[in-house]
Each structure stands twice: as structure tokens, then as C-alpha cells.
Motif scaffolding. Structure first.
Motif, PDB file in Angstrom:
ATOM      1  N   PHE A   1       0.676  -1.099  -0.278  1.00  0.00           N
ATOM      2  CA  PHE A   1       0.490  -0.332  -0.255  1.00  0.00           C
ATOM      3  C   PHE A   1       0.362   1.436  -0.106  1.00  0.00           C
ATOM      4  N   LEU A   2       2.091   1.186   0.737  1.00  0.00           N
ATOM      5  CA  LEU A   2       2.841   2.547   1.141  1.00  0.00           C
ATOM      6  C   LEU A   2       4.219   2.250   0.012  1.00  0.00           C
ATOM      7  N   GLY A   3       4.375   1.382   0.203  1.00  0.00           N
ATOM      8  CA  GLY A   3       6.171   0.929  -0.232  1.00  0.00           C
ATOM      9  C   GLY A   3       6.255   1.580  -1.829  1.00  0.00           C
ATOM     10  N   GLY A   4       7.739   0.949  -2.058  1.00  0.00           N
ATOM     11  CA  GLY A   4       7.912   1.024  -3.365  1.00  0.00           C
ATOM     12  C   GLY A   4       6.852  -0.385  -4.263  1.00  0.00           C
ATOM     13  N   ALA A   5       6.377  -1.103  -3.992  1.00  0.00           N
ATOM     14  CA  ALA A   5       5.797  -2.328  -4.652  1.00  0.00           C
ATOM     15  C   ALA A   5       4.721  -1.807  -4.734  1.00  0.00           C
ATOM     16  N   TYR A   6       4.088  -0.773  -4.885  1.00  0.00           N
ATOM     17  CA  TYR A   6       2.580  -0.750  -4.813  1.00  0.00           C
ATOM     18  C   TYR A   6       1.991  -1.372  -5.300  1.00  0.00           C
ATOM     19  N   ASN A   7       0.794  -1.920  -4.809  1.00  0.00           N
ATOM     20  CA  ASN A   7       0.120  -3.256  -5.414  1.00  0.00           C
ATOM     21  C   ASN A   7      -1.077  -2.988  -4.604  1.00  0.00           C
ATOM     22  N   PRO A   8      -1.970  -2.664  -4.295  1.00  0.00           N
ATOM     23  CA  PRO A   8      -2.936  -1.653  -2.878  1.00  0.00           C
ATOM     24  C   PRO A   8      -4.070  -3.610  -3.696  1.00  0.00           C
ATOM     25  N   GLN A   9      -4.102  -4.223  -4.865  1.00  0.00           N
ATOM     26  CA  GLN A   9      -4.953  -5.586  -5.489  1.00  0.00           C
ATOM     27  C   GLN A   9      -4.250  -6.710  -3.833  1.00  0.00           C
TER      28      GLN A   9
END
Length: 284
Positions: free
Chosen positions: A243-251
């Protein structure tokens, strides 16, 4: 005729709808959504790559819960056998650290466990490091305690131990003393009184304490980040990264959150089932 909803309950219902139900609905929607917004199950299939994180999270949470139980039950039992003045003083000492901010308490352990922290300085002054190097032929300048799984478990135990002590104590202190007297009159010694009377009747507090320690332990991220140094990634850290890091993937983060919520709910249901009928478990 059904009773009407009290006017005083309306703010509570609105609060629950906005800050409990709505976030859960959003998590479910995101978990089954693709980047384009369509329905998909790919988010759950991709979670297999994080099996190690799931295993580590549950392993450390179980270890912390077991340690809290081993420490918390004797403390609760001994507290319940003392006078009211001692019990009040002990309750204050147990609750006092909880009045301090959670992050500040965790930061204090960083200063204690770090390479040049209080513990390593103490070990150097008492000659423990020199003795260890002499016994094992090493040349350690300090004991590496930070950024380890042990430090993470220590942080969990320190922060969540009161949640194990308080429910067990609240149950044991209310036990009917006549049951213990009856057991002794029937010839039971101290061990059998504890095993067949006190322990079964205290199971509600034990199960409540296990739930209250295990649930925050398995989902924590601040403790693992501060005491684990980011090297001991747990589920809370993984969700935060999505949600907040570099690997942004909220799904994907929502899918992991949903699975974790289901697992936690299942654990709570199982623990509650174990707690049913504990009053009938007394066998003299």
C-alpha cells in the motif's frame, strides 16, 4: 413487536458503518479487482510467492504467545493468591508501561539491544564477552541481538504480555473458593486441585489471553520493522509495502489482508469452541 433502535445507538451504528464495515468492504472489493478494475482471482494466486512470510509470521506469533502464556499464567495465579493491596500494586506495575506510547517502548528496546547498547556494554564490563570468546575461540566485540527473530519475539512478548496476564487474572481471582475447599476435603492435594479445578475453570481467561496476544502478534509491523531491521519481513510489513512501499499493489495487499483476516477469525472461532463447556471440565 420488535424493539425500536435506541436513539443513543445511532451514533455507534454510524461509526461502525463508516470505520469498520466500509473499510472491510473496500478490502474485499480491492482483493477481487484487477488493475483495470475487473473481477479477478490472480491476487490470491500470486500470494504463494509469499508463503515464507506467512510461515514466519505465524511461527513468531505462536512463539510469542507461548512465552506470554508460560510467563503470564504463573504471574496471574500468584497475584490472585495475594492480598488486595498487593494485587492493586501489581496491577499498576503491569499497566504502567502501557501508559507509554507503543513506539517509544519499542524504541527503548532498540537502545538496549543494539551493538553498543546497554546489554552489550554490561556484558563487556562483567567479562561475559571475553569468557565467550575464550570458550569458543571467537573474536566477538558484541553479541548481535538486533535485526533478529529473537528481538522481534522479545518485542512482541514485552508489548503484549499484559494482554495475557489481565484476562487470566480476572478469571482466577473470581473463582469460588468453596470449590477448592471441597476438592481438598475430598483428598485432592495441591497439584490435583490445580490440575482438576483451577486450570479447567481458568480456561476462558487463558483462551482470551491467547487470542489477545496472537492476533496483534501475527499482524504487527512496527515491532518487526524496528527490532527486525526490515530483514524479518512479517505479514504486516508485507501489507504495508503493497500500500505504501515501492512495490505499490493495493489489490495484492488487500488480498493478503483478507486472507489474514479470515485466518484470524477462524482461529478465534476455534479458540471459542475450545472454551465452551469449561465449567463442566472439573473432575474431582
Amino acid at each position: 413487536m420488535k424493539p425500536k433502535l435506541s436513539r443513543f445507538a445511532v451514533p455507534y451504528v454510524v461509526w461502525m458503518a463508516l470505520f469498520v464495515v466500509a473499510p472491510i468492504v473496500l478490502v474485499v472489493v480491492y482483493a477481487f479487482s484487477s488493475d483495470a478494475g475487473g473481477f479477478t482471482l490472480d491476487n490470491f494466486s500470486r500470494m504463494g510467492t509469499y508463503a515464507v512470510v506467512f510461515g514466519r509470521s505465524f511461527k513468531l506469533a505462536l512463539i510469542a504467545t507461548l512465552i506470554c502464556l508460560v510467563i503470564g499464567y504463573p504471574v496471574s495465579y500468584l497475584m490472585s493468591r495475594e492480598g488486595e493491596r498487593f494485587q492493586r500494586a501489581a496491577m499498576v506495575l503491569i499497566m504502567l508501561p502501557m501508559w507509554i506510547n507503543f513506539l517509544l517502548r519499542t524504541y527503548s528496546w532498540m537502545s538496549i539491544l543494539e551493538n553498543n547498547g546497554l546489554l552489550n556494554q554490561l556484558f563487556q564490563k562483567i567479562g561475559l564477552l571475553r569468557l565467550y570468546n575464550g570458550l569458543f575461540g571467537t573474536e566477538l566485540e558484541y553479541f548481535p541481538m538486533m535485526n533478529t527473530q529473537g528481538a522481534v519475539v522479545l518485542g512482541m512478548v514485552y508489548n503484549y504480555l499484559p494482554f495475557m496476564i489481565l484476562p487470566i487474572y480476572s478469571v482466577i481471582v473470581k473463582l469460588d473458593g468453596s470449590l477448592v475447599e471441597a476438592a481438598r476435603d475430598l483428598g485432592a492435594d495441591g497439584v490435583n486441585v490445580f490440575r482438576r479445578v483451577i486450570l479447567p475453570l481458568s480456561l476462558p481467561g487463558v483462551l482470551s489471553g491467547i487470542t489477545m496476544v496472537f492476533v496483534p502478534s501475527v499482524s504487527t509491523f512496527a515491532i518487526s520493522k524496528m527490532l527486525g531491521g526490515g530483514t524479518e519481513l512479517l505479514l504486516g510489513d508485507l501489507i504495508e509495502q503493497q500500500f505504501l512501499g515501492g512495490a505499490y499493489n493495493p489489490q495484492l495487499g488487500a488480498a493478503i489482508s483478507l486472507v489474514m483476516m479470515v485466518i484470524v477469525v477462524v482461529c478465534m472461532v476455534v479458540m471459542n469452541r475450545f472454551g465452551e463447556g469449561e465449567e463442566q471440565a472439573v473432575i474431582l
